[in-house]
Design a protein around this motif. Structure first.
Motif, PDB file in Angstrom:
ATOM      1  N   MET A 284       0.817  -1.218   0.000  1.00  0.00           N
ATOM      2  CA  MET A 284       0.000   0.000   0.000  1.00  0.00           C
ATOM      3  C   MET A 284       0.853   1.271   0.000  1.00  0.00           C
ATOM      4  SD  MET A 284      -3.152  -0.968  -0.006  1.00  0.00           S
ATOM      5  CE  MET A 284      -4.264   0.204   0.761  1.00  0.00           C
TER       6      MET A 284
ATOM      7  N   HIS B 217      15.119  -0.296 -13.232  1.00  0.00           N
ATOM      8  CA  HIS B 217      16.360   0.420 -13.525  1.00  0.00           C
ATOM      9  C   HIS B 217      17.434  -0.567 -13.964  1.00  0.00           C
ATOM     10  CE1 HIS B 217      15.118   4.410 -12.386  1.00  0.00           C
ATOM     11  NE2 HIS B 217      14.520   3.917 -11.308  1.00  0.00           N
TER      12      HIS B 217
ATOM     13  N   VAL C 102       3.198  -3.626  14.059  1.00  0.00           N
ATOM     14  CA  VAL C 102       4.241  -4.038  15.004  1.00  0.00           C
ATOM     15  C   VAL C 102       4.815  -2.788  15.670  1.00  0.00           C
ATOM     16  CG1 VAL C 102       6.488  -5.175  15.189  1.00  0.00           C
ATOM     17  CG2 VAL C 102       4.764  -6.067  13.600  1.00  0.00           C
TER      18      VAL C 102
HETATM   19  C1  LIG Z   1       8.153   8.453  -5.950  1.00  0.00           C
HETATM   20  C2  LIG Z   1       8.913   7.161  -5.976  1.00  0.00           C
HETATM   21  C3  LIG Z   1       9.374   6.654  -7.189  1.00  0.00           C
HETATM   22  C4  LIG Z   1      10.106   5.466  -7.206  1.00  0.00           C
HETATM   23  N1  LIG Z   1      10.437   4.919  -8.407  1.00  0.00           N
HETATM   24  C5  LIG Z   1      11.070   3.727  -8.432  1.00  0.00           C
HETATM   25  C6  LIG Z   1      11.352   3.085  -9.662  1.00  0.00           C
HETATM   26  O1  LIG Z   1      10.968   3.546 -10.726  1.00  0.00           O
HETATM   27  N2  LIG Z   1      12.055   1.931  -9.638  1.00  0.00           N
HETATM   28  C7  LIG Z   1      12.476   1.371  -8.462  1.00  0.00           C
HETATM   29  O2  LIG Z   1      13.158   0.343  -8.500  1.00  0.00           O
HETATM   30  N3  LIG Z   1      12.191   1.936  -7.290  1.00  0.00           N
HETATM   31  C8  LIG Z   1      11.477   3.075  -7.239  1.00  0.00           C
HETATM   32  N4  LIG Z   1      11.150   3.631  -6.054  1.00  0.00           N
HETATM   33  C9  LIG Z   1      11.570   2.981  -4.815  1.00  0.00           C
HETATM   34  C10 LIG Z   1      10.703   1.774  -4.473  1.00  0.00           C
HETATM   35  O3  LIG Z   1       9.330   2.079  -4.605  1.00  0.00           O
HETATM   36  C11 LIG Z   1      11.039   1.327  -3.054  1.00  0.00           C
HETATM   37  O4  LIG Z   1      12.429   1.135  -2.959  1.00  0.00           O
HETATM   38  C12 LIG Z   1      10.367   0.007  -2.678  1.00  0.00           C
HETATM   39  O5  LIG Z   1       8.991   0.020  -2.995  1.00  0.00           O
HETATM   40  C13 LIG Z   1      10.568  -0.238  -1.203  1.00  0.00           C
HETATM   41  O6  LIG Z   1       9.824  -1.379  -0.831  1.00  0.00           O
HETATM   42  P1  LIG Z   1       9.678  -1.737   0.704  1.00  0.00           P
HETATM   43  O7  LIG Z   1       8.965  -3.022   0.788  1.00  0.00           O
HETATM   44  O8  LIG Z   1      11.023  -1.635   1.347  1.00  0.00           O
HETATM   45  O9  LIG Z   1       8.829  -0.525   1.319  1.00  0.00           O
HETATM   46  P2  LIG Z   1       7.249  -0.247   1.258  1.00  0.00           P
HETATM   47  O10 LIG Z   1       6.686  -0.582  -0.043  1.00  0.00           O
HETATM   48  O11 LIG Z   1       7.060   1.148   1.745  1.00  0.00           O
HETATM   49  O12 LIG Z   1       6.663  -1.280   2.299  1.00  0.00           O
HETATM   50  C14 LIG Z   1       6.865  -1.180   3.679  1.00  0.00           C
HETATM   51  C15 LIG Z   1       5.682  -1.856   4.329  1.00  0.00           C
HETATM   52  O13 LIG Z   1       5.885  -1.948   5.730  1.00  0.00           O
HETATM   53  C16 LIG Z   1       4.632  -1.719   6.374  1.00  0.00           C
HETATM   54  N5  LIG Z   1       4.914  -1.295   7.731  1.00  0.00           N
HETATM   55  C17 LIG Z   1       5.572  -0.176   8.126  1.00  0.00           C
HETATM   56  N6  LIG Z   1       5.638  -0.121   9.460  1.00  0.00           N
HETATM   57  C18 LIG Z   1       5.029  -1.235   9.925  1.00  0.00           C
HETATM   58  C19 LIG Z   1       4.780  -1.731  11.235  1.00  0.00           C
HETATM   59  N7  LIG Z   1       5.177  -1.054  12.309  1.00  0.00           N
HETATM   60  N8  LIG Z   1       4.105  -2.916  11.379  1.00  0.00           N
HETATM   61  C20 LIG Z   1       3.700  -3.597  10.273  1.00  0.00           C
HETATM   62  N9  LIG Z   1       3.893  -3.161   9.000  1.00  0.00           N
HETATM   63  C21 LIG Z   1       4.555  -1.994   8.835  1.00  0.00           C
HETATM   64  C22 LIG Z   1       4.001  -0.634   5.518  1.00  0.00           C
HETATM   65  O14 LIG Z   1       2.613  -0.527   5.736  1.00  0.00           O
HETATM   66  C23 LIG Z   1       4.383  -1.074   4.127  1.00  0.00           C
HETATM   67  O15 LIG Z   1       3.421  -1.914   3.543  1.00  0.00           O
HETATM   68  C24 LIG Z   1      10.396   4.794  -5.996  1.00  0.00           C
HETATM   69  C25 LIG Z   1       9.902   5.292  -4.786  1.00  0.00           C
HETATM   70  C26 LIG Z   1       9.141   6.441  -4.779  1.00  0.00           C
HETATM   71  C27 LIG Z   1       8.551   6.907  -3.485  1.00  0.00           C
END
Ligand SMILES: Cc1cc2nc3c(=O)[nH]c(=O)nc-3n(C[C@H](O)[C@H](O)[C@H](O)COP(=O)(O)OP(=O)(O)OC[C@H]3O[C@@H](n4cnc5c(N)ncnc54)[C@H](O)[C@@H]3O)c2cc1C
Length: 402
Positions: free
Chosen positions: A42, A53, A174
């Motif tokens: 989300m 990339h 969490v």
């Molecule tokens: C504007 C933008 C453009 C981007 N463009 C690109 C792109 O083109 N190509 C690319 O490779 N990357 C891109 N990125 C980066 C990429 O989207 C992120 O690196 C990647 O989605 C990170 O995934 P994640 O699972 O670490 O984080 P998230 O997707 O943010 O997931 C973290 C999850 O942890 C959950 N969470 C947080 N705290 C808690 C808690 N206390 N208890 C339980 N659940 C929790 C959240 O609800 C969330 O679902 C972009 C990012 C942005 C913001």
């Protein structure tokens, strides 16, 4: 073989990829994912540019360079194996001046060092062979850069986790993780804790990663400072003016890639994202202010140091925040035929960007182990491209599974 219990915090693409990798490497393992929202992916994983990339920009030898290249291959393979749309539309990074050409040459050298496939430099006239409406003095062309929907990939991985016997618990926020005698307890909001104790935990909490780490006894810094990026969708009738992805040469003083034209996997053409401080870590409308999120960065000395060093870039970005015309004008420098195109605001994304207390933005991915708990502390772009490789790295190189 291991039949250990693993807790993964966060159902974004990184948390899900780690859970999947554990089940692939250890089919007997018991893997539970805890996600605070009512669905997976989300946050950042469904609010991004959707670009796979190719690895142009990253410091050779660093984690980003290595895991982006491997991750791009794995994403391509995953999409092919699971019939998920993947469009190798290609990308040009375009210089508009001699000064930018110098910076572009440096990126080209990095892309060669990173073994990015098929990259080459284009002269001003050759740019038009790739992007007929684009102008520039020189460009770096990466024909293998692609687009996908990371939200779709994440949801697919979630299904795969369930089919392999893993569990995904939604609506479970969490608050901290604690470790005693090599057993980990997961604490939830409302003082509950999951009945099971875990042998290992991996926190992949994106925008909340610094808070969860600090509340679990890890070091306080770097802290996440949220920068939003606004996108606009351009008038459908003009979308063919751009074939794939057109990027500016990034400003080395401001570590974001700059407003670019991004073709979406659903066929839309977007402009964005700009980069400006967000008054909430999960505030996508931009209308509400989250007091504790704002308090967090206003009381962080790193933020003030960063701000004082980046005023000119911040003013440039602010102009695109305040005026849609200015936003479109920035992009139209590369495609003049779109100077008067109408555009409607699309979603925002909010970057989980880690910042040190000296005001520097953390460039590379940061993954830290504290006992049997592993924390992803910095995984901004290309974090989605790299997700399947980040998972391999965490499961095979960072964690021990004794
Ligand atoms: C504007 C933008 C453009 C981007 N463009 C690109 C792109 O083109 N190509 C690319 O490779 N990357 C891109 N990125 C980066 C990429 O989207 C992120 O690196 C990647 O989605 C990170 O995934 P994640 O699972 O670490 O984080 P998230 O997707 O943010 O997931 C973290 C999850 O942890 C959950 N969470 C947080 N705290 C808690 C808690 N206390 N208890 C339980 N659940 C929790 C959240 O609800 C969330 O679902 C972009 C990012 C942005 C913001």
């Amino acid at each position: 073989m291991t039949n250990k219990h693993y807790a993964i915090i966060g159902g974004g693409i990184n948390g899900l990829a780690v859970a999947r990798q554990l089940l692939l490497d250890f089919p007997e393992a018991q893997v539970s994912v805890f996600e605070k929202e009512q669905d997976v992916a989300m946050h950042q994983s469904s609010h991004n540019s959707g670009v796979v990339h190719a690895g142009l920009y990253y410091e050779p030898g660093g984690l980003k360079a290595r895991l982006c290249r491997r991750g791009a291959e794995l994403v391509q393979q995953y999409c092919a194996e699971n019939s998920i749309p993947y469009d190798e539309c290609g990308k040009v990074v375009v210089a508009l001046s001699k000064e930018e050409e110098g910076r572009l040459d440096a990126i080209y050298m990095k892309s060669l060092a990173n073994k990015v496939p098929d990259v080459r430099m284009l002269s001003a006239s050759e740019i038009r062979d790739v992007e007929p409406n684009c102008i520039g003095t020189k460009a770096l062309y990466s024909p293998r850069t692609a687009i996908v929907s990371y939200g779709e990939i994440a949801r697919h991985i979630a299904q795969e986790i369930k089919s392999k016997g893993g569990q995904i618990f939604l609506g479970r926020k969490v608050t901290s993780l604690s470790e005693k005698n090599q057993k980990i307890t997961v604490h939830f909001e409302g003082n509950e804790h999951h009945g099971t104790q875990f042998d290992y935990a991996v926190s992949c909490a994106g925008l909340q990663s610094d808070r969860l780490a600090a509340q679990s006894g890890d070091i306080e810094t770097p802290k996440i400072v949220p920068f939003f990026g606004q996108y606009y969708v351009i008038d459908e009738n003009f979308k063919d003016h751009v074939k794939g992805l057109i990027y500016p040469v990034p400003d080395p003083k401001y570590p974001f890639l700059g407003v670019h034209f991004t073709k979406r996997i659903d066929g839309q053409m977007t402009i964005g994202p700009n980069a400006f401080i967000s008054f909430g870590r999960e505030n996508y409308s931009g209308k509400r202010i989250n007091i504790s999120d704002v308090y967090d960065f206003l009381t962080y000395k790193g933020f003030w140091k960063f701000s004082s060093k980046n005023m000119p870039a911040a003013v440039r970005e602010l102009k695109t925040v305040l005026s849609q015309t200015n936003f479109v004008e920035e992009a139209a420098k590369y495609v003049p035929s779109l100077a008067n195109v109408s555009a409607v605001p699309a979603t925002r994304g909010i970057r989980a960007q880690a910042m040190e207390s000296d005001g520097s933005l953390v460039d590379d991915f940061v993954i830290r182990k504290q006992g049997n708990i592993t924390h992803i502390r910095n995984a901004p772009s290309p974090g989605a491209t790299s997700s399947l490789a980040i998972a391999e790295y965490i499961v095979r190189e960072v964690m021990t599974h004794h």
